[in-house]
Design an enzyme around this catalytic site. Structure first.
Site, PDB file in Angstrom:
ATOM      1  N   LYS A 193       0.612  -1.293  -0.199  1.00 20.37           N
ATOM      2  CA  LYS A 193       0.269   0.296   0.336  1.00 20.37           C
ATOM      3  C   LYS A 193       0.841   1.398  -0.339  1.00 20.37           C
ATOM      4  O   LYS A 193       1.958   1.695   0.874  1.00 20.37           O
ATOM      5  CB  LYS A 193      -0.905  -0.302   1.155  1.00 20.37           C
ATOM      6  N   LYS A 246      -2.607  -1.919  -3.530  1.00 18.96           N
ATOM      7  CA  LYS A 246      -2.958  -0.450  -4.134  1.00 18.96           C
ATOM      8  C   LYS A 246      -2.226   0.824  -3.945  1.00 18.96           C
ATOM      9  O   LYS A 246      -1.428   0.466  -3.159  1.00 18.96           O
ATOM     10  CB  LYS A 246      -3.529  -0.621  -2.214  1.00 18.96           C
TER      11      LYS A 246
HETATM   12  C1  PBG Z   1      -7.407   3.546   5.673  1.00 18.66           C
HETATM   13  C2  PBG Z   1      -7.620   3.382   4.393  1.00 18.66           C
HETATM   14  C3  PBG Z   1      -6.953   4.002   3.131  1.00 18.66           C
HETATM   15  C4  PBG Z   1      -8.396   3.544   2.327  1.00 18.66           C
HETATM   16  C5  PBG Z   1      -8.712   2.262   2.740  1.00 18.66           C
HETATM   17  N1  PBG Z   1      -7.971   1.964   3.726  1.00 18.66           N
HETATM   18  C6  PBG Z   1      -6.943   5.713   3.035  1.00 18.66           C
HETATM   19  C7  PBG Z   1      -5.581   5.662   4.036  1.00 18.66           C
HETATM   20  O1  PBG Z   1      -4.700   5.071   3.638  1.00 18.66           O
HETATM   21  O2  PBG Z   1      -4.727   7.243   4.231  1.00 18.66           O
HETATM   22  C8  PBG Z   1      -7.873   4.413   0.867  1.00 18.66           C
HETATM   23  C9  PBG Z   1      -9.238   3.682   0.135  1.00 18.66           C
HETATM   24  C10 PBG Z   1      -9.987   5.103  -1.003  1.00 18.66           C
HETATM   25  O3  PBG Z   1      -8.639   5.638  -0.670  1.00 18.66           O
HETATM   26  O4  PBG Z   1     -10.318   4.086  -1.990  1.00 18.66           O
HETATM   27  N2  PBG Z   1      -6.332   2.823   6.305  1.00 18.66           N
HETATM   28 ZN    ZN Z   2      -5.577   3.823   8.536  1.00 22.54          ZN
END
Ligand code: PBG
Ligand code: ZN
Length: 319
Positions: A193, A246
């Site tokens: 991620k 992701k």
């Molecule tokens: C929580 C999380 C996020 C997303 C999914 N789980 C936000 C982040 O990491 O700031 C992003 C999903 C999206 O942008 O559709 N950590």
């Molecule tokens: Zn988070």
């Protein structure tokens, strides 16, 4: 060689093109993110994500039924709690927003129910874990993740999906689940991620913007691909059942590389910023609607087994 060889023969009709197609989008491979808002009494439009809503607990069953009738088979739950504090206590409340939503989903539908497991929606500072000064304390945070996982499992979740990018989070959660009799609950690991600008619309939707700084000390640097392979390897060794790349569209090379190296199911998350870019371009008429299939199709072609997308209901309806 031409004129004997003519690739256009296989493009001669829609039926022929469908028969020889190398990849397809199927509804059972699409996962719909669902925002559940403990403070809402009716569905609330999300301004940064046209066409997507936050649902109240009371209206959730109806919405999930509409997803099912559209052909969607799985959901990923996110919660917006009524209270936040420094240490994200509401994240592991057995009657918290996600825990309630899981129960409703399991009682009112046959949807595969996944729940995002993080703390940024539940902490007053908006970071994904417990702070020690200005930094997120890794080991204290994964202890809390384990507690959250148990409340999700008790509520009946099929799959928990830790998204905080803490080291050792998958192993810590697996151990806690197994020790408490939840050996059949799967873990979908947000393994690779990235610290992406594409999460902006989501942070408005989920009210989870960090109050100071950014997430670069835990989420990955967009410049790196070998590091992504290392993160995925670690998660597999810690017991992940499925891995994730992701965002999706700007990271198709990472997805491709992961597909070549790993045999576990790979999920890719086409995030909020991808949705909003495409949605706005189509709504304004600057791009044709076919780009939606083209974009999500590219993620499958690159090697994803499943795609999390805010277009899941739209696509399932059309298929
Ligand atoms: C929580 C999380 C996020 C997303 C999914 N789980 C936000 C982040 O990491 O700031 C992003 C999903 C999206 O942008 O559709 N950590
Ligand atoms: Zn988070």
């Amino acid at each position: 060689m031409f004129p004997v060889t003519r690739p256009r023969r296989l493009r001669i009709s829609q039926e022929m093109r469908d028969m020889v197609s190398e990849s397809t989008i199927q509804p059972n491979k699409l996962i719909m993110p669902v925002f559940v808002d403990e403070n809402a009494n009716s569905p609330k439009p999300i301004p940064s994500m046209p066409g997507i809503f936050r649902y109240p607990i009371s209206g959730l069953a109806d919405y999930l039924n509409s997803l099912e009738s559209s052909g969607v088979r799985s959901i990923l739950l996110f919660g917006i709690p009524s209270s936040k504090d420094e240490v994200g206590t509401s994240a592991y409340d057995e009657n918290g927003v996600v825990q309630k939503a899981i129960r409703i989903a399991k009682e009112s539908s046959t949807l595969i129910t996944m729940a995002d497991l993080c703390m940024c929606e539940y902490t007053s500072h908006g970071h994904c874990g417990i702070l020690k000064g200005d930094v997120v304390d890794n080991d204290a945070t994964i202890d809390v993740y384990a507690k959250i996982a148990l409340t999700y499992a008790e509520a009946g979740a099929d799959i928990v999906a830790p998204s905080g990018m803490m080291d050792g989070q998958v192993g810590r959660i697996r151990t806690a689940l197994d020790k408490n009799g939840f050996k059949d609950i799967s873990i979908l690991a947000y393994s690779a991620k990235y610290a992406s600008g594409l999460y902006g619309p989501f942070r408005d939707a989920a009210d989870s913007k960090p109050g100071f700084g950014d997430r670069k000390s835990y989420q990955m640097d967009p410049r790196n691909i070998r590091e992504a392979m290392r993160e995925i390897t670690l998660d597999i060794n810690e017991g992940a059942d499925m891995i994730m790349v992701k965002p999706a569209l700007f990271y198709l090379d990472v997805l491709r590389e992961a597909r070549q190296r790993f045999d576990l199911p790979i999920v890719s998350y086409s995030v909020s910023g991808e949705y909003t870019m495409i949605k706005n371009a189509v709504s304004s008429g600057n791009l044709g609607e076919s780009v939606i299939n083209e974009a999500i199709g590219s993620i499958f072609r690159a090697g994803a087994d499943m795609v999390i997308t805010y277009f899941a209901q739209y696509l399932a309806e059309k298929l």
